[in-house]
Design a protein around this motif. Structure first.
Motif, PDB file in Angstrom:
ATOM      1  N   TRP A 224      35.732  67.130  28.379  1.00  0.00           N
ATOM      2  CA  TRP A 224      34.590  67.310  29.268  1.00  0.00           C
ATOM      3  C   TRP A 224      34.162  68.768  29.393  1.00  0.00           C
ATOM      4  O   TRP A 224      33.017  69.052  29.728  1.00  0.00           O
ATOM      5  CB  TRP A 224      34.917  66.758  30.664  1.00  0.00           C
ATOM      6  CG  TRP A 224      34.838  65.273  30.716  1.00  0.00           C
ATOM      7  CD1 TRP A 224      35.877  64.404  30.701  1.00  0.00           C
ATOM      8  CD2 TRP A 224      33.658  64.489  30.781  1.00  0.00           C
ATOM      9  NE1 TRP A 224      35.411  63.119  30.738  1.00  0.00           N
ATOM     10  CE2 TRP A 224      34.050  63.142  30.802  1.00  0.00           C
ATOM     11  CE3 TRP A 224      32.299  64.771  30.825  1.00  0.00           C
ATOM     12  CZ2 TRP A 224      33.139  62.095  30.866  1.00  0.00           C
ATOM     13  CZ3 TRP A 224      31.397  63.726  30.880  1.00  0.00           C
ATOM     14  CH2 TRP A 224      31.810  62.408  30.903  1.00  0.00           C
TER      15      TRP A 224
ATOM     16  N   LYS B 146      33.728  56.501  26.674  1.00  0.00           N
ATOM     17  CA  LYS B 146      32.434  56.225  26.052  1.00  0.00           C
ATOM     18  C   LYS B 146      31.353  57.157  26.600  1.00  0.00           C
ATOM     19  O   LYS B 146      30.525  57.672  25.841  1.00  0.00           O
ATOM     20  CB  LYS B 146      32.043  54.770  26.282  1.00  0.00           C
ATOM     21  CG  LYS B 146      30.752  54.397  25.611  1.00  0.00           C
ATOM     22  CD  LYS B 146      30.393  52.943  25.828  1.00  0.00           C
ATOM     23  CE  LYS B 146      29.074  52.645  25.149  1.00  0.00           C
ATOM     24  NZ  LYS B 146      28.637  51.282  25.396  1.00  0.00           N
ATOM     25  N   SER B 147      31.352  57.379  27.903  1.00  0.00           N
ATOM     26  CA  SER B 147      30.338  58.280  28.469  1.00  0.00           C
ATOM     27  C   SER B 147      30.568  59.717  28.021  1.00  0.00           C
ATOM     28  O   SER B 147      29.616  60.469  27.841  1.00  0.00           O
ATOM     29  CB  SER B 147      30.309  58.182  29.995  1.00  0.00           C
ATOM     30  OG  SER B 147      31.530  58.585  30.546  1.00  0.00           O
ATOM     31  N   LEU B 148      31.803  60.111  27.798  1.00  0.00           N
ATOM     32  CA  LEU B 148      32.099  61.449  27.270  1.00  0.00           C
ATOM     33  C   LEU B 148      31.538  61.597  25.862  1.00  0.00           C
ATOM     34  O   LEU B 148      30.906  62.609  25.538  1.00  0.00           O
ATOM     35  CB  LEU B 148      33.606  61.716  27.282  1.00  0.00           C
ATOM     36  CG  LEU B 148      34.081  62.998  26.603  1.00  0.00           C
ATOM     37  CD1 LEU B 148      33.436  64.218  27.259  1.00  0.00           C
ATOM     38  CD2 LEU B 148      35.588  63.095  26.649  1.00  0.00           C
ATOM     39  N   ARG B 149      31.747  60.598  25.020  1.00  0.00           N
ATOM     40  CA  ARG B 149      31.205  60.643  23.653  1.00  0.00           C
ATOM     41  C   ARG B 149      29.681  60.704  23.688  1.00  0.00           C
ATOM     42  O   ARG B 149      29.066  61.487  22.960  1.00  0.00           O
ATOM     43  CB  ARG B 149      31.680  59.439  22.850  1.00  0.00           C
ATOM     44  CG  ARG B 149      33.146  59.481  22.489  1.00  0.00           C
ATOM     45  CD  ARG B 149      33.517  58.404  21.487  1.00  0.00           C
ATOM     46  NE  ARG B 149      33.190  57.063  21.949  1.00  0.00           N
ATOM     47  CZ  ARG B 149      34.011  56.279  22.654  1.00  0.00           C
ATOM     48  NH1 ARG B 149      35.218  56.714  22.977  1.00  0.00           N
ATOM     49  NH2 ARG B 149      33.638  55.068  23.020  1.00  0.00           N
ATOM     50  N   THR B 150      29.076  59.895  24.543  1.00  0.00           N
ATOM     51  CA  THR B 150      27.620  59.869  24.659  1.00  0.00           C
ATOM     52  C   THR B 150      27.084  61.209  25.152  1.00  0.00           C
ATOM     53  O   THR B 150      26.103  61.736  24.612  1.00  0.00           O
ATOM     54  CB  THR B 150      27.190  58.740  25.610  1.00  0.00           C
ATOM     55  OG1 THR B 150      27.709  57.502  25.133  1.00  0.00           O
ATOM     56  CG2 THR B 150      25.676  58.655  25.714  1.00  0.00           C
ATOM     57  N   PHE B 151      27.716  61.770  26.158  1.00  0.00           N
ATOM     58  CA  PHE B 151      27.297  63.068  26.710  1.00  0.00           C
ATOM     59  C   PHE B 151      27.392  64.165  25.652  1.00  0.00           C
ATOM     60  O   PHE B 151      26.476  64.978  25.499  1.00  0.00           O
ATOM     61  CB  PHE B 151      28.154  63.396  27.934  1.00  0.00           C
ATOM     62  CG  PHE B 151      27.817  64.703  28.594  1.00  0.00           C
ATOM     63  CD1 PHE B 151      26.531  64.964  29.044  1.00  0.00           C
ATOM     64  CD2 PHE B 151      28.785  65.666  28.788  1.00  0.00           C
ATOM     65  CE1 PHE B 151      26.220  66.163  29.668  1.00  0.00           C
ATOM     66  CE2 PHE B 151      28.485  66.862  29.401  1.00  0.00           C
ATOM     67  CZ  PHE B 151      27.198  67.119  29.847  1.00  0.00           C
TER      68      PHE B 151
ATOM     69  N   PRO C 288      33.122  54.303  35.758  1.00  0.00           N
ATOM     70  CA  PRO C 288      32.461  54.176  34.458  1.00  0.00           C
ATOM     71  C   PRO C 288      31.758  55.455  34.018  1.00  0.00           C
ATOM     72  O   PRO C 288      31.609  55.699  32.834  1.00  0.00           O
ATOM     73  CB  PRO C 288      31.450  53.053  34.665  1.00  0.00           C
ATOM     74  CG  PRO C 288      31.804  52.396  35.934  1.00  0.00           C
ATOM     75  CD  PRO C 288      32.691  53.314  36.702  1.00  0.00           C
ATOM     76  N   LEU C 289      31.355  56.272  34.968  1.00  0.00           N
ATOM     77  CA  LEU C 289      30.673  57.514  34.630  1.00  0.00           C
ATOM     78  C   LEU C 289      31.586  58.466  33.850  1.00  0.00           C
ATOM     79  O   LEU C 289      31.135  59.215  33.000  1.00  0.00           O
ATOM     80  CB  LEU C 289      30.171  58.198  35.905  1.00  0.00           C
ATOM     81  CG  LEU C 289      29.416  59.506  35.736  1.00  0.00           C
ATOM     82  CD1 LEU C 289      28.142  59.263  34.935  1.00  0.00           C
ATOM     83  CD2 LEU C 289      29.082  60.092  37.073  1.00  0.00           C
TER      84      LEU C 289
ATOM     85  N   SER D 205      34.167  57.658  31.778  1.00  0.00           N
ATOM     86  CA  SER D 205      34.924  56.939  30.762  1.00  0.00           C
ATOM     87  C   SER D 205      34.866  57.694  29.435  1.00  0.00           C
ATOM     88  O   SER D 205      34.091  58.644  29.264  1.00  0.00           O
ATOM     89  CB  SER D 205      34.365  55.529  30.585  1.00  0.00           C
ATOM     90  OG  SER D 205      33.073  55.598  30.012  1.00  0.00           O
TER      91      SER D 205
END
Length: 109
Positions: free
Chosen positions: A81, A13-18, A8-9, A11
Motif C-alpha cells: 500500500w 484485489k483493491s490493492l492491485r486495482t489501485f 473490502p476496501l 483487500s
C-alpha cells in the motif's frame, strides 16, 4: 465466509486495482504532455517563452518515475500500500500546486 477480516476496501484485489490505476494515470499524464507538445509547439507561438513547457516536462518526468515504480510492482507482483499511496499523493499534490511548481521550475532558467 471469508477468513480475511479486512474490509473490502483494503483487500488484495483493491490493492492491485489501485496500483494499476496509479500506473495508468501516470502513463495518461505523460501522453497528454506529449500530445500537447506536438499539437501546440512553442516555436509556433511567438508570444510564448522558450521554457513555457518546462513545468510540464518536469511533472511528466516525475510521473514517469512514479509510473515505472508502480509498473515494476505490478510486473513483479510485489504489491504494497505504501508505494501507490505515496505516488497518488504526489500526483494529486502536483495537480493542486501546479502553479507553484511551475514558478519554481521557471526560476531555474
Amino acid at each position: 465466509m471469508s477468513q480475511d477480516n479486512k474490509p473490502p476496501l483494503f483487500s488484495a484485489k483493491s490493492l492491485r486495482t489501485f496500483t494499476k490505476i496509479v500506473a495508468i494515470y501516470a502513463g495518461f499524464y505523460i501522453l497528454t504532455v506529449v500530445a500537447q507538445t506536438i499539437s501546440q509547439p512553442v516555436s509556433e507561438n511567438p508570444d510564448a517563452p522558450q521554457n513555457a513547457y518546462m513545468p510540464l516536462y518536469f511533472l511528466a518526468a516525475v510521473h514517469l518515475v512514479l509510473g515505472l515504480v508502480n509498473l515494476a510492482l505490478i510486473l513483479l507482483k510485489k504489491y504494497n500500500w505504501l508505494v501507490p499511496s505515496i505516488s497518488a499523493a504526489v500526483m494529486l499534490l502536483a495537480r493542486i500546486y501546479y502553479e507553484d511548481i511551475a514558478l519554481w521550475v521557471w526560476s531555474w532558467s
